[in-house]
Scaffold this motif. Structure first.
Motif, mmCIF file in Angstrom:
data_model
loop_
_atom_site.group_PDB
_atom_site.id
_atom_site.type_symbol
_atom_site.label_atom_id
_atom_site.label_comp_id
_atom_site.label_asym_id
_atom_site.label_seq_id
_atom_site.Cartn_x
_atom_site.Cartn_y
_atom_site.Cartn_z
ATOM 1 N N THR A 1 6.143 -2.884 -9.079
ATOM 2 C CA THR A 1 5.709 -3.023 -7.682
ATOM 3 C C THR A 1 6.202 -1.801 -6.910
ATOM 4 O OG1 THR A 1 5.972 -5.396 -7.844
ATOM 5 C CG2 THR A 1 5.931 -4.489 -5.615
ATOM 6 N N PHE A 2 5.349 -1.238 -6.057
ATOM 7 C CA PHE A 2 5.767 -0.085 -5.247
ATOM 8 C C PHE A 2 5.904 -0.488 -3.792
ATOM 9 C CE2 PHE A 2 4.171 2.162 -8.940
ATOM 10 C CZ PHE A 2 5.047 3.228 -9.043
ATOM 11 N N LYS A 3 6.974 -0.053 -3.173
ATOM 12 C CA LYS A 3 7.115 -0.217 -1.728
ATOM 13 C C LYS A 3 7.253 1.183 -1.131
ATOM 14 C CE LYS A 3 8.866 -4.904 -1.403
ATOM 15 N NZ LYS A 3 7.829 -5.457 -0.502
ATOM 16 N N PHE A 4 6.121 1.684 -0.609
ATOM 17 C CA PHE A 4 6.107 3.028 -0.035
ATOM 18 C C PHE A 4 6.538 2.995 1.430
ATOM 19 C CE2 PHE A 4 2.935 3.554 -3.503
ATOM 20 C CZ PHE A 4 3.638 4.512 -4.212
ATOM 21 N N SER A 5 6.903 4.143 1.946
ATOM 22 C CA SER A 5 7.343 4.305 3.335
ATOM 23 C C SER A 5 8.469 3.327 3.655
ATOM 24 C CB SER A 5 6.182 4.105 4.316
ATOM 25 O OG SER A 5 5.139 4.989 3.997
ATOM 26 N N GLU A 6 9.291 3.051 2.678
ATOM 27 C CA GLU A 6 10.420 2.140 2.896
ATOM 28 C C GLU A 6 11.697 2.818 2.409
ATOM 29 O OE1 GLU A 6 9.720 -1.953 1.978
ATOM 30 O OE2 GLU A 6 11.795 -2.519 2.398
ATOM 31 N N ARG A 7 12.474 3.241 3.371
ATOM 32 C CA ARG A 7 13.697 3.985 3.047
ATOM 33 C C ARG A 7 14.858 3.025 2.785
ATOM 34 N NH1 ARG A 7 16.287 8.946 6.578
ATOM 35 N NH2 ARG A 7 17.976 9.370 5.133
ATOM 36 N N VAL A 8 15.551 3.257 1.685
ATOM 37 C CA VAL A 8 16.735 2.448 1.391
ATOM 38 C C VAL A 8 17.899 3.008 2.211
ATOM 39 C CG1 VAL A 8 18.344 1.736 -0.429
ATOM 40 C CG2 VAL A 8 15.891 1.899 -0.922
ATOM 41 N N GLU B 1 10.262 3.821 -2.130
ATOM 42 C CA GLU B 1 10.068 5.255 -1.898
ATOM 43 C C GLU B 1 9.879 5.469 -0.400
ATOM 44 O OE1 GLU B 1 10.033 8.402 -3.497
ATOM 45 O OE2 GLU B 1 9.690 8.921 -1.397
ATOM 46 N N LYS B 2 10.659 6.377 0.158
ATOM 47 C CA LYS B 2 10.551 6.547 1.616
ATOM 48 C C LYS B 2 9.293 7.307 2.037
ATOM 49 C CE LYS B 2 13.808 10.369 1.924
ATOM 50 N NZ LYS B 2 15.099 10.714 2.463
ATOM 51 N N ASN B 3 8.718 8.085 1.125
ATOM 52 C CA ASN B 3 7.447 8.743 1.442
ATOM 53 C C ASN B 3 6.305 7.743 1.294
ATOM 54 O OD1 ASN B 3 8.532 11.321 1.911
ATOM 55 N ND2 ASN B 3 8.601 11.739 -0.279
ATOM 56 N N GLU B 4 5.125 8.185 1.709
ATOM 57 C CA GLU B 4 3.963 7.303 1.642
ATOM 58 C C GLU B 4 3.342 7.284 0.245
ATOM 59 O OE1 GLU B 4 4.344 10.144 3.020
ATOM 60 O OE2 GLU B 4 2.665 11.378 2.369
ATOM 61 N N LYS B 5 3.873 8.137 -0.667
ATOM 62 C CA LYS B 5 3.314 8.180 -2.035
ATOM 63 C C LYS B 5 4.377 8.673 -3.007
ATOM 64 C CE LYS B 5 1.501 12.820 -1.380
ATOM 65 N NZ LYS B 5 0.414 13.730 -1.452
ATOM 66 N N CYS B 6 4.040 8.612 -4.304
ATOM 67 C CA CYS B 6 4.974 9.052 -5.362
ATOM 68 C C CYS B 6 5.016 10.580 -5.471
ATOM 69 C CB CYS B 6 4.469 8.586 -6.733
ATOM 70 S SG CYS B 6 4.376 6.842 -6.963
ATOM 71 N N GLY B 7 6.120 11.077 -6.006
ATOM 72 C CA GLY B 7 6.195 12.424 -6.566
ATOM 73 C C GLY B 7 5.888 13.604 -5.661
ATOM 74 N N LYS B 8 6.384 13.574 -4.419
ATOM 75 C CA LYS B 8 6.105 14.724 -3.532
ATOM 76 C C LYS B 8 6.721 16.011 -4.093
ATOM 77 C CE LYS B 8 4.813 13.650 1.136
ATOM 78 N NZ LYS B 8 5.154 13.726 2.550
ATOM 79 N N LYS B 9 7.901 15.866 -4.727
ATOM 80 C CA LYS B 9 8.510 17.085 -5.270
ATOM 81 C C LYS B 9 7.790 17.547 -6.529
ATOM 82 C CE LYS B 9 12.618 18.584 -4.612
ATOM 83 N NZ LYS B 9 14.063 18.452 -4.512
ATOM 84 N N ILE B 10 7.368 16.581 -7.363
ATOM 85 C CA ILE B 10 6.640 16.974 -8.587
ATOM 86 C C ILE B 10 5.435 17.842 -8.201
ATOM 87 C CG2 ILE B 10 5.285 16.121 -10.569
ATOM 88 C CD1 ILE B 10 7.004 13.582 -10.545
ATOM 89 N N TYR B 11 4.828 17.481 -7.079
ATOM 90 C CA TYR B 11 3.625 18.165 -6.611
ATOM 91 C C TYR B 11 3.831 19.685 -6.443
ATOM 92 C CZ TYR B 11 -0.658 18.740 -3.933
ATOM 93 O OH TYR B 11 -1.903 19.135 -3.522
ATOM 94 N N ILE B 12 5.056 20.087 -6.069
ATOM 95 C CA ILE B 12 5.274 21.525 -5.816
ATOM 96 C C ILE B 12 5.946 22.219 -7.017
ATOM 97 C CG2 ILE B 12 5.381 21.353 -3.299
ATOM 98 C CD1 ILE B 12 8.504 21.568 -3.619
ATOM 99 N N THR B 13 6.196 21.482 -8.088
ATOM 100 C CA THR B 13 6.883 22.118 -9.224
ATOM 101 C C THR B 13 5.961 23.103 -9.944
ATOM 102 O OG1 THR B 13 6.259 20.294 -10.665
ATOM 103 C CG2 THR B 13 8.455 20.177 -9.683
#
Ligand code: FAD
Length: 406
Positions: free
Chosen positions: A125-132, A31-43
């Motif tokens: 396993t989560f890899k945050f702040s890592e853009r593919v 996930e390129k953000n520092e956490k999960c579900g940034k868009k879910i947060y604003i739904t």
């Protein structure tokens, strides 16, 4: 056990990750953000309308693009299964007006937490702040991915990168380049569920006016396309609100010059009933000006525009209104036309229409027909639906199929 990479920790990615891990695979979410579900947060205005209580048939009727492709996904993981999934995960749900489902807490972040807990319990396993950055494909088979930190080997990759609306949430359209690099076609992208800019100055003057229980008929070159009933809003640029958002997804792929929106401001009354009602008001307040008398029937903010379109002076006393003027007034109230000039931008659109062409995707597994071990799910695909919890359900159902199919 397969090594599975999930690109994107949004709605579809988290569901895909959980089911892939539950089946015994080694799953890593990038996930390129520092956490999960940034868009879910604003739904759902921060409350997350996560699904819609309805059967599969009704669900598919609310899908605007490629409903047939979705049949397998929706029957495999319908709204009922989504609700059970979240409730089993400890998230209490409630169903509101219009069959829309929300968490009892009214907190979208609780939906993400529930999904993240599921993933952690299954060993994801989560890899945050890592853009593919790239997919690594060799001879039509997935080999791995390259991120900003290096290259990794994987047997399967599930692309869950979302669309490109509200790019500040992380959905910046990366998945489309991945798809193209793997040989996939992209159906041109368009803003969906967005506000509409309108010709003329009148909307700005009525800014803030919300109309409830009105009917909207959408025409293309005078051919009726679809009708809606509900709420809409006038804004500084034009129109918005639930009915308009839905209409935008119908007209966003056609020539806007041929589009006409027609609002029936009094849909509960036939023209004859409306005429009787108007005449009754005219008799009761015969010495008052028309603009005052219309306040009995219409919101104040729209009266000046209705009279302008009917060619009646606002000061004219109702006892001197002619039969022709009254007829024009009725026509305006029953057919308040709006001419659309443009769609609002991707930064304001609730969803992205268009995307990875579903003809190249297996509808029972979400696997690419071109590259073995490559899967797509959620908004990156050319799928979209009306408002009401349908789009998140599409993300969950396609994520479920992909996660279970790897
Ligand atoms: C304002 C707003 C309100 C909404 N309200 C609702 C609602 O109430 N109900 C409903 O059903 N739908 C709603 N939607 C639509 C819904 O949010 C989306 O359809 C859904 O989130 C799509 O899920 P997804 O998993 O495909 O993508 P997303 O949820 O967008 O997740 C994609 C993830 O991938 C990550 N990513 C992208 N590229 C890369 C990369 N290269 N490397 C690593 N990570 C990457 C992103 O950072 C992001 O976290 C709303 C949308 C908006 C904008």
């Amino acid at each position: 056990m397969k090594r599975v990479a999930i690109i994107g920790a949004g709605a579809s990615g988290l569901v895909a990750a959980y089911f892939a891990a539950k089946n015994g695979n080694g799953v890593t979410v990038f996930e390129k953000n520092e956490k999960c579900g940034k868009k879910i947060y604003i739904t759902g205005k921060g409350r997350c309308n996560l699904t819609h209580v309805c059967d599969e048939q009704e669900f598919l009727q609310n899908v605007v693009t490629n409903a047939k492709f979705l049949t397998s996904a929706i029957y495999s993981f319908p709204p009922e299964s989504t609700m059970k999934f979240f409730e089993d995960g400890g998230l209490k749900l409630k169903t509101e007006r219009g069959s829309r489902v929300f968490p009892v807490s009214d907190k979208a972040s609780d939906v993400t937490k529930c999904l993240e807990n599921y993933c952690k319990s299954a060993g994801v396993t989560f890899k945050f702040s890592e853009r593919v950055l790239n997919l690594d494909v060799l001879q039509g088979t997935m080999r791995g991915i390259t991120t900003q930190n290096g290259s990794y080997l994987f047997d399967a990759v599930i692309v869950c990168t979302g669309g490109m609306s509200y790019p500040s949430t992380g959905s910046t359209g990366d998945g489309y380049s991945f798809a193209i690099s793997a040989g996939h076609s992209i159906i041109p992208l368009k803003q969906g569920l967005c506000g509409l800019e309108v010709k003329g100055e009148y909307c700005a003057e009525m800014q803030g006016l919300s109309l409830k229980n009105v009917r909207l008929d959408v025409f293309f070159r005078e051919k009726p396309l679809k009708s809606f009933f509900g709420e809409m809003l006038f804004t500084h640029y034009g129109v918005s609100g639930p009915m308009i958002l839905s209409a935008s997804s119908i007209i966003n792929r056609i020539d806007l010059d041929g589009v006409r929106l027609s609002i029936d401001l009094k849909p509960a009354l036939t023209r004859e009933q409306l005429d009787k009602r108007v005449l009754r008001d005219f008799n009761e307040f015969s010495n008052k000006s028309i603009s005052n008398v219309l306040k009995e029937l219409l919101p104040s903010a729209i009266i000046s525009e209705v009279l302008k379109r009917s060619g009646i002076s606002p000061e004219k006393q109702v006892n001197s209104i002619t039969r022709e003027e009254r007829s024009r007034l009725l026509t305006t109230i029953k057919k308040f036309d709006i001419i659309v000039s443009a769609l609002r931008g991707f930064d304001e659109a609730v969803i992205t229409c268009g995307g990875v062409d579903v003809k190249q995707i297996n509808p029972s597994t979400m696997e690419s027909k071109l590259v073995k071990g490559l899967y797509f799910c959620g908004e990156v695909l050319d799928l979209d639906a009306f408002t009401g919890g349908f789009n998140l359900q599409i993300a969950f159902s396609t994520g479920y199929l992909a996660g279970n199919s790897v």
